[in-house]
Design a protein around this motif. Structure first.
Motif, PDB file in Angstrom:
ATOM      1  N   PHE A   1      -7.218   6.646   1.654  1.00 23.59           N
ATOM      2  CA  PHE A   1      -6.180   6.622   0.613  1.00 23.59           C
ATOM      3  C   PHE A   1      -6.275   5.328  -0.207  1.00 23.59           C
ATOM      4  O   PHE A   1      -6.090   5.336  -1.423  1.00 23.59           O
ATOM      5  CB  PHE A   1      -4.782   6.733   1.240  1.00 23.59           C
ATOM      6  CG  PHE A   1      -4.273   8.143   1.395  1.00 23.59           C
ATOM      7  CD1 PHE A   1      -5.125   9.235   1.404  1.00 23.59           C
ATOM      8  CD2 PHE A   1      -2.903   8.389   1.537  1.00 23.59           C
ATOM      9  CE1 PHE A   1      -4.637  10.540   1.550  1.00 23.59           C
ATOM     10  CE2 PHE A   1      -2.408   9.682   1.677  1.00 23.59           C
ATOM     11  CZ  PHE A   1      -3.272  10.755   1.692  1.00 23.59           C
ATOM     12  N   ALA A   2      -6.541   4.242   0.468  1.00 26.06           N
ATOM     13  CA  ALA A   2      -6.650   2.972  -0.251  1.00 26.06           C
ATOM     14  C   ALA A   2      -7.834   2.996  -1.214  1.00 26.06           C
ATOM     15  O   ALA A   2      -7.750   2.470  -2.330  1.00 26.06           O
ATOM     16  CB  ALA A   2      -6.779   1.814   0.737  1.00 26.06           C
TER      17      ALA A   2
ATOM     18  N   GLU B   1       0.870   7.864  -6.062  1.00 31.06           N
ATOM     19  CA  GLU B   1      -0.177   8.895  -6.146  1.00 31.06           C
ATOM     20  C   GLU B   1       0.319  10.239  -5.609  1.00 31.06           C
ATOM     21  O   GLU B   1       0.064  11.283  -6.210  1.00 31.06           O
ATOM     22  CB  GLU B   1      -1.425   8.453  -5.371  1.00 31.06           C
ATOM     23  CG  GLU B   1      -2.523   9.512  -5.242  1.00 31.06           C
ATOM     24  CD  GLU B   1      -3.271   9.827  -6.529  1.00 31.06           C
ATOM     25  OE1 GLU B   1      -3.216   9.016  -7.472  1.00 31.06           O
ATOM     26  OE2 GLU B   1      -3.905  10.897  -6.605  1.00 31.06           O
ATOM     27  N   GLN B   2       1.024  10.222  -4.477  1.00 28.29           N
ATOM     28  CA  GLN B   2       1.591  11.482  -3.954  1.00 28.29           C
ATOM     29  C   GLN B   2       2.395  12.181  -5.040  1.00 28.29           C
ATOM     30  O   GLN B   2       2.237  13.376  -5.303  1.00 28.29           O
ATOM     31  CB  GLN B   2       2.578  11.200  -2.806  1.00 28.29           C
ATOM     32  CG  GLN B   2       2.015  10.767  -1.496  1.00 28.29           C
ATOM     33  CD  GLN B   2       3.152  10.496  -0.489  1.00 28.29           C
ATOM     34  OE1 GLN B   2       4.079   9.734  -0.774  1.00 28.29           O
ATOM     35  NE2 GLN B   2       3.066  11.114   0.682  1.00 28.29           N
TER      36      GLN B   2
ATOM     37  N   MET C   1      -6.785   4.780  -4.276  1.00 27.56           N
ATOM     38  CA  MET C   1      -5.903   3.953  -5.110  1.00 27.56           C
ATOM     39  C   MET C   1      -6.703   2.907  -5.878  1.00 27.56           C
ATOM     40  O   MET C   1      -6.429   2.632  -7.042  1.00 27.56           O
ATOM     41  CB  MET C   1      -4.828   3.267  -4.260  1.00 27.56           C
ATOM     42  CG  MET C   1      -3.866   4.218  -3.578  1.00 27.56           C
ATOM     43  SD  MET C   1      -3.449   5.707  -4.521  1.00 27.56           S
ATOM     44  CE  MET C   1      -2.719   4.993  -5.980  1.00 27.56           C
TER      45      MET C   1
ATOM     46  N   PHE D   1       0.834  -1.219   0.000  1.00 30.09           N
ATOM     47  CA  PHE D   1       0.000   0.000   0.000  1.00 30.09           C
ATOM     48  C   PHE D   1       0.865   1.265   0.000  1.00 30.09           C
ATOM     49  O   PHE D   1       0.543   2.256  -0.652  1.00 30.09           O
ATOM     50  CB  PHE D   1      -0.919  -0.043   1.233  1.00 30.09           C
ATOM     51  CG  PHE D   1      -1.533   1.259   1.655  1.00 30.09           C
ATOM     52  CD1 PHE D   1      -2.667   1.763   1.021  1.00 30.09           C
ATOM     53  CD2 PHE D   1      -0.991   1.984   2.719  1.00 30.09           C
ATOM     54  CE1 PHE D   1      -3.243   2.961   1.430  1.00 30.09           C
ATOM     55  CE2 PHE D   1      -1.555   3.183   3.133  1.00 30.09           C
ATOM     56  CZ  PHE D   1      -2.679   3.672   2.484  1.00 30.09           C
ATOM     57  N   MET D   2       1.978   1.224   0.714  1.00 29.75           N
ATOM     58  CA  MET D   2       2.907   2.367   0.698  1.00 29.75           C
ATOM     59  C   MET D   2       3.360   2.675  -0.732  1.00 29.75           C
ATOM     60  O   MET D   2       3.524   3.833  -1.110  1.00 29.75           O
ATOM     61  CB  MET D   2       4.153   2.084   1.543  1.00 29.75           C
ATOM     62  CG  MET D   2       3.994   2.264   3.026  1.00 29.75           C
ATOM     63  SD  MET D   2       3.553   3.944   3.572  1.00 29.75           S
ATOM     64  CE  MET D   2       5.105   4.832   3.345  1.00 29.75           C
ATOM     65  N   ILE D   3       3.606   1.645  -1.514  1.00 29.61           N
ATOM     66  CA  ILE D   3       4.091   1.856  -2.887  1.00 29.61           C
ATOM     67  C   ILE D   3       3.053   2.615  -3.713  1.00 29.61           C
ATOM     68  O   ILE D   3       3.348   3.645  -4.326  1.00 29.61           O
ATOM     69  CB  ILE D   3       4.410   0.504  -3.563  1.00 29.61           C
ATOM     70  CG1 ILE D   3       5.564  -0.187  -2.842  1.00 29.61           C
ATOM     71  CG2 ILE D   3       4.727   0.707  -5.044  1.00 29.61           C
ATOM     72  CD1 ILE D   3       5.836  -1.615  -3.335  1.00 29.61           C
TER      73      ILE D   3
ATOM     74  N   THR E   1       0.452   4.357  -2.853  1.00 32.66           N
ATOM     75  CA  THR E   1       0.114   5.706  -2.392  1.00 32.66           C
ATOM     76  C   THR E   1       1.272   6.676  -2.592  1.00 32.66           C
ATOM     77  O   THR E   1       1.061   7.871  -2.785  1.00 32.66           O
ATOM     78  CB  THR E   1      -0.315   5.691  -0.914  1.00 32.66           C
ATOM     79  OG1 THR E   1       0.616   4.910  -0.151  1.00 32.66           O
ATOM     80  CG2 THR E   1      -1.691   5.063  -0.761  1.00 32.66           C
ATOM     81  N   THR E   2       2.499   6.171  -2.561  1.00 31.23           N
ATOM     82  CA  THR E   2       3.630   7.052  -2.863  1.00 31.23           C
ATOM     83  C   THR E   2       3.590   7.461  -4.335  1.00 31.23           C
ATOM     84  O   THR E   2       3.896   8.606  -4.686  1.00 31.23           O
ATOM     85  CB  THR E   2       4.956   6.362  -2.507  1.00 31.23           C
ATOM     86  OG1 THR E   2       4.960   6.062  -1.107  1.00 31.23           O
ATOM     87  CG2 THR E   2       6.147   7.253  -2.818  1.00 31.23           C
TER      88      THR E   2
END
Lengths: 295, 295, 295, 295
Positions: free
Chosen positions: A258-259, A183-184, A262, A176-178, A180-181
């Protein structure tokens, strides 16, 4: 040690090679048999079924594509569980939903079999080098038994807890970090691009100041080059990951806005015909909805 | 060199001290005069007005709280623009909206005055050490003139483009990275906490694998300690930043869904009475809406 | 006509009573047998299994709780499909996922059995009155066969298309309208309440101007009274509906941002301990995150 | 009665005609003078300035485009406030931000002048018929003075409270209902269209069951016809409305996730080149991001 490896995709193969190189006696099985050829040429023993494989080894690794495959190969006919010896240990490395991770744990428990979860971070070259990060969970004595082998595969072994499912959730979290990063950075790159600033310049500033992590460098680097077609991993895989993370949130009562975003980005990427491109292509959604020409 | 510094908050003071230490002849002004005392004790000259200050120096730095203060201190009565000499240069370091950044650029242009934007990354101790990151934009010859002084303040000088406003947008973008990284980690920490895994364990895995950037370490570290009350910067500042970033998206036609979510998190933090706490407190929103007890 | 009715929850019972009142010869089955008592007292025949029931009638209605129950009661042991005669027709009224709706369609097709979907709008009193709205889909000649019976249950019969699944998607869509209308009003009521205006006043203006639909009146009326505890339908049901609607979006490649927000609201309502309260309680999420005292 | 009307856009003209038709002695002013021609031909008196107009009448209506125009025409040079008599009353009908609505209230208060807010629902034909809905707020005795005139313009007069700003917030709230209802239907129509069901069929079911309000019929009707180019009101107006509603949420501490999504939809519509089309065109965003061909 006699070790088994089931599931010889790109990551599985790299891990298996590493184990052979470390001198282990490796037994392998894969549904598509040809994927085992290179390993057999290096001395691996080909098993006819996961059960046969499991009957010959002390530790069985599995690295399979998804929930359904993992369930079938573990508990189905001629599956791992049918062959495991009393002293065997199953180490599952697959990215799974919490529901499936529980089924693995409980299915082995019910059969009196030893099981741990060992999720890995890194791409196949890191597996070949033995520089993966390994996130393990399960009974401490079982992890201790696996440790010498895990140490050969990874540079760091993290122990998350006694419930194997804990490692699965950490793995889903880091994936999930990947997304959303991405998207940032997509929001930032698009806004600066529309303003007339080259995203590559913004990327340079980010990765030379406070945004220096591999997750920034690796994915941001692909994004500024619009390198969507040498997929490490496709949009469909990203969508599967995010659905599993959202599923975890749903069962635990945690809203994950956030999820959800995504998920929508990845679904729209499928809608746009980008299902099989690298998931960094999701930055095209924001670029195009901002009126920028497709890349 | 004769240098002026207007705006002596925590960051402004640290930068000003650094300039004195480097041997510059520093002139200072601040609305609340007492904030200049320590600098005057070190040899800085106190000006009665920004205009008077500007008339005495080659370069005027300003580091002011917000759009309105920047506008008033620059173009208002006795403002910087009234005192600037023909050869003077105004370097604005404030975090501004694009609209205000344009007003600064255009106001100086209309008066035939030299102006650049130089936004900084880092906290006051980095300013005192001269290890800030500096993001400059404006005419290249003006940045060249400023370079020796900027090099004394920062470890790296990034040049973004010829339009000073470009630096302001990069600054807003990097601040947006902070808030959204907090949300990423808040969703992960909360979900793992509800599942029974200590967020500190997840944080350890993240910051020792692929999530190693200062933005991860610094804010994640505060989050796992629930350290909400030694604010670097309060919720209200975060809300101001996000509103400016959303405003930039609005004017440029870029939908920014992550930014909208951050705005809601920060508004809800105000609603919950946390307006003056460090903005990492926004993780309490997701913790509490997931049914976890407040920390 | 000999008609069967399987699934005697509140809605199923009301529909079944209506059919008896219309003079049909009704056969009933329910897992919890006591729910059939009132109907048997009115002359309905109790079947021991769904298969037995199906073997005796021309038309079998089913109105079951969810995907799994519908699958089991239709295709499981002693299920409807085992008993259906060559001339029988199964009319499923349940709210189902698209995947389950397809399994019903395809399972009957594979057995050469006639099947249509007939979803209903309205609450039990409307069923008792025969004033439901009925959304039917399937082969036109099958709907034509069912029409006299459907006309006795509903005031309007809508035909959506030839694929039974189309009716299921319309049903999920209309349920989505309910949850999102509650969110619309919750945002408005909360904002006006914080500003000092009674939400009941806003509700009065809405429902006497352009927001006059039953969906506005019914749910808005519960909301202004904070009437969360006489549930028509609980939060858990809403969450099930929204998950199925999101699932439809996922499979069809349609991002549904409002649906994602509703999912988060309903998950947070579970987290807050409101799982079994009427789903209008989701307005408490926005009230409480805005700092209003719980009601 | 001597009545003044300032601001002769489509709605202002229709209201002014209605007042003449009711026998009032009407004085008019508009920045673009030609817009007053038809009214003057019917006997209205043309004033040279808003101040002159205000000096001649008992009640001044204003119906102006936005915050800035309203401020200038009310309190600027030759503005309404400069001409108002001791017994005059200003009734502002414009859709305003809360900040501007407060400036109007406080500016008149500071001058000892009477002021109320009377927002209207409906389009110009309803104004011409006197069938608007009128949402009034302010001191009860002032509303009572205005009542006979307001009754001539509207079919229903709602009184919201004693603070004129309350009416402005209700007006923003009801406009928010419009945009979010479009999004609700856009998600449903797109998903059903991708599944193969004509959105017009879904619209028919909705508007003949529980979704029968004018807001459903009017906007849904335009949506199923893809009628984007006979704008009642353009995307830019929608964006202005939503920004003001979000601004109200921001100042009151109320997170408004649906409003944030609408802002993004409208911004993306600007980005797609649809700024001047009717705001129902926002359904194209979801249609196109789902891979449907533009209409």
């Amino acid at each position: 040690m006699n070790i088994g490896f089931v599931g010889l995709g790109a990551m599985g193969q790299a891990m298996a090679h590493r184990l052979i190189a470390a001198g282990h006696d490796l037994h392998v099985w894969n549904r598509t048999r040809s994927k085992a050829d290179a390993l057999v040429a290096q001395g691996a023993h080909l098993a006819r079924t996961p059960a046969e494989l499991a009957s010959r080894v002390e530790i069985v690794f599995s690295m399979l594509f998804d929930d359904a495959t993992t369930e079938a190969v573990t508990f189905g006919e001629d599956g791992i569980a049918q062959g495991m010896t009393d002293t065997g240990l199953h180490i599952c490395c697959s990215t799974l939903s919490l529901a499936q991770a529980r089924r693995l744990r409980d299915g082995h428990d019910a059969r009196g079999q030893a099981y741990i979860s060992a999720n890995v971070l890194g791409r196949p070259p890191a597996a070949a080098d033995g520089t993966l990060y390994i996130i393990a969970a399960g009974k401490p004595e079982r992890i201790a038994r696996a440790e010498p082998v895990l140490d050969c595969l990874g540079q760091t072994l993290f122990r998350v807890g006694e419930d194997p499912v804990q490692a699965n959730l950490v793995k889903l979290s880091l994936n999930f970090m990947i997304y959303t990063t991405i998207e940032q950075m997509a929001e930032i790159f698009t806004l600066n691009e529309k303003f007339g600033t080259d995203p590559a310049k913004v990327f340079e500033i980010m990765t030379n100041s406070f945004y220096t992590a591999p997750v920034h460098r690796n994915y941001g680097g692909l994004m500024v080059k619009h390198d969507y077609d040498h997929p490490g991993a496709p949009v469909t895989l990203g969508l599967k990951d995010i659905e599993m993370f959202l599923g975890a949130g749903g069962e635990q009562g945690v809203p994950l806005p956030f999820a959800s975003i995504m998920r929508d980005r990845l679904i729209a990427s499928v809608g746009a015909g980008d299902a099989e491109r690298d998931f960094v292509v999701l930055q095209e959604r924001i670029r195009q909805e901002s009126g920028l020409a497709p890349r």
